[in-house]
Design a protein around this motif. Sequence first.
Motif, PDB file in Angstrom:
ATOM      1  N   GLY A   9      28.692  17.713 -59.437  1.00 53.72           N
ATOM      2  CA  GLY A   9      27.627  17.986 -58.468  1.00 53.72           C
ATOM      3  C   GLY A   9      26.275  17.506 -58.973  1.00 53.72           C
ATOM      4  O   GLY A   9      25.526  16.834 -58.255  1.00 53.72           O
ATOM      5  N   VAL A  10      25.985  17.832 -60.237  1.00 54.66           N
ATOM      6  CA  VAL A  10      24.690  17.443 -60.807  1.00 54.66           C
ATOM      7  C   VAL A  10      24.620  15.919 -61.004  1.00 54.66           C
ATOM      8  O   VAL A  10      23.549  15.312 -60.890  1.00 54.66           O
ATOM      9  CB  VAL A  10      24.452  18.219 -62.128  1.00 54.66           C
ATOM     10  CG1 VAL A  10      23.311  17.637 -62.925  1.00 54.66           C
ATOM     11  CG2 VAL A  10      24.153  19.682 -61.802  1.00 54.66           C
ATOM     12  N   THR A  11      25.772  15.289 -61.255  1.00 54.42           N
ATOM     13  CA  THR A  11      25.798  13.824 -61.366  1.00 54.42           C
ATOM     14  C   THR A  11      25.292  13.182 -60.079  1.00 54.42           C
ATOM     15  O   THR A  11      24.558  12.185 -60.111  1.00 54.42           O
ATOM     16  CB  THR A  11      27.252  13.336 -61.635  1.00 54.42           C
ATOM     17  OG1 THR A  11      27.676  13.880 -62.872  1.00 54.42           O
ATOM     18  CG2 THR A  11      27.331  11.829 -61.722  1.00 54.42           C
ATOM     19  N   ILE A  12      25.667  13.759 -58.941  1.00 50.15           N
ATOM     20  CA  ILE A  12      25.266  13.163 -57.648  1.00 50.15           C
ATOM     21  C   ILE A  12      23.743  13.126 -57.538  1.00 50.15           C
ATOM     22  O   ILE A  12      23.163  12.115 -57.151  1.00 50.15           O
ATOM     23  CB  ILE A  12      25.867  13.955 -56.461  1.00 50.15           C
ATOM     24  CG1 ILE A  12      27.381  13.856 -56.506  1.00 50.15           C
ATOM     25  CG2 ILE A  12      25.333  13.432 -55.126  1.00 50.15           C
ATOM     26  CD1 ILE A  12      28.079  14.769 -55.510  1.00 50.15           C
ATOM     27  N   THR A  13      23.086  14.236 -57.885  1.00 49.74           N
ATOM     28  CA  THR A  13      21.624  14.246 -57.741  1.00 49.74           C
ATOM     29  C   THR A  13      20.933  13.517 -58.898  1.00 49.74           C
ATOM     30  O   THR A  13      20.163  12.582 -58.675  1.00 49.74           O
ATOM     31  CB  THR A  13      21.093  15.693 -57.653  1.00 49.74           C
ATOM     32  OG1 THR A  13      21.750  16.487 -58.627  1.00 49.74           O
ATOM     33  CG2 THR A  13      21.292  16.256 -56.277  1.00 49.74           C
TER      34      THR A  13
ATOM     35  N   SER B 231      26.034  17.740 -53.511  1.00 45.01           N
ATOM     36  CA  SER B 231      25.773  18.246 -54.855  1.00 45.01           C
ATOM     37  C   SER B 231      25.704  19.773 -54.857  1.00 45.01           C
ATOM     38  O   SER B 231      26.374  20.444 -55.648  1.00 45.01           O
ATOM     39  CB  SER B 231      24.461  17.647 -55.372  1.00 45.01           C
ATOM     40  OG  SER B 231      24.032  18.335 -56.509  1.00 45.01           O
ATOM     41  N   ASN B 232      24.892  20.322 -53.949  1.00 39.58           N
ATOM     42  CA  ASN B 232      24.741  21.784 -53.921  1.00 39.58           C
ATOM     43  C   ASN B 232      26.040  22.475 -53.527  1.00 39.58           C
ATOM     44  O   ASN B 232      26.339  23.573 -54.010  1.00 39.58           O
ATOM     45  CB  ASN B 232      23.601  22.170 -52.978  1.00 39.58           C
ATOM     46  CG  ASN B 232      22.251  22.029 -53.646  1.00 39.58           C
ATOM     47  OD1 ASN B 232      21.826  22.901 -54.389  1.00 39.58           O
ATOM     48  ND2 ASN B 232      21.591  20.904 -53.446  1.00 39.58           N
TER      49      ASN B 232
END
Lengths: 258, 298
Positions: free
Chosen positions: B27-31, B185-186
């Motif tokens: 998820g954090v990779t996406i943002t 992501s969230n």
Amino acid sequence: MLNINNLSKSFNTGTENEINVFEKFNIHINKGECTGILGANGCGKSTLFNIISGVLAADNGDIVLNGKNINNLRENERAQFIGRVYQDPSRGVSPSLTILENISLSDKKCQKYTLKNLINKKNIDSYRESLKSLDLGLEDKLNTEVKYLSGGQRQSLSLLMATFNKPELLLLDEHTAALDPKTSRLIMEKTQELIKNHSITTMMISHNIKDVIKYSDRIIMLDKGKVMLDVKNGEITEKELIDIFNTKNYDSYMDEAV
Amino acid sequence: MKGIDNVNSLIQTAIEQGLIFGVLAVGVTITFKILDFADMSAEGTFPMGAFIFAKFILAGMSPLISTLLAFFIGAFAGIITYILHVKMKITALLSGILTMTLLYSVNLRINNKSNVGLFNYDSIFDNMEVIIVLIIIVTIIKILMDLFLKTEIGYLLIATGDNETLVKSLGEDSNKYKLIGLMLSNGLVALSGAMMAQYQGFADSNMATGIVVIALASVIIGDTIFKNSKKLKRTTRAIIGAIIYKVIGAIAIDLGLSPQDLKAISAIIVIVFLGYNNLSFSIPFLKDLKFKKVKEIV
């Protein structure tokens, strides 16, 4: 083809730093022509391109492309008619994607992007052919990430991508200024080939007077947001243009020309 | 023998937690990595996922549905950050911090308490070995994400983080892709929070303190170790990074490190890996060291 009528644009309006870049500015660009735009820094060349492409909104005036008023269209909506190549070769590509991925994205330009796989193997041969026309060996580097290409390779890819859907108007924003002379010449030749082959109406900002004379059908010189010189190619020599550029003595030239 | 069993159990726990944090790291990779958007709202969305799961499981819903609802409702938290950043022109960093702060109160309101015990309720881990369930879930998420990133929309998401001007020149509104990225992501962060709540048996308002650093540590570890591997996708790197991070933490605790020092260790891991990536190319001594290492291997 392109009519800009009564265009006004100012920055920092209402403050002591207010700059009026254009005031009731008018220009008409003919279909199929390549118009070279010259002018010193700050004369409004890039602001003009930003307004045409929708990056900046005009304060007043109309932008009419092929009879259609595009004032209210956003930058991405204008992309279906207008292609633009920037001075920075990275602005026209996605550096972390490969050449194949970049071209596949531009192949779908202004169509509906969906949840289908982007890469369609059936199209690869035609992409190779298009890349081959650039003579830079990019057709053999389809899976190379664009960030690993040289500035010239990146810019030629940007050029190809900007003209992939044969736009009605192509804006070349000092697109060879960041390149070495040899690469710059190569890119200019490829530009010429692309716009002539597809009859694309082009506006080209450049500080290179030689290029403007060699590749433009018409030359316009801007100064402080006004068209100070508007001649067909052949009506002026390189030396005269340089003289005008250095002295800003437009009137004397215009008198002579008349 | 007992000592070895303890270590095995510790490593297994670390791998299980690493798999849960793997979802968070994806998820954090996406943002952070794909969209180039420093979204701090994960610190609010992670416990939000846990509390949403608690709310629905307490209301009698199945654990699977409750977990999926945590994903979908968590995705809406991305909309808040999107509105703050894109519509109200607040910087990315501050937008995330504001969403995180907002969600802290929202999380307390979901169940009207700051800690909800879930030991006596069903969970997705009831019918199978925990590690098997986690491997299945993480594999499904990884495959779906990889497939998504191969689509036209997926590539536009990557291009938005890379060069917004290009996306606009393709006739697309780059903000649309920011919204998709933030929601996805969230959603994944909330899903990870819901999984963690079931794993540890409770949802707590403080369960996400420093979670973004942990996620970043995972992503950075994965990227640093596997940066030359073209075959490993970024999702795989993030998941393996999270597992390695957790195993490092478990070994450190086994060696006598106090659990209260773990947060500092997370930060130090990020600093060391980032520093290694950024400085080794500008410090001749380190450059030589790297070169020697390569030569030795050759």
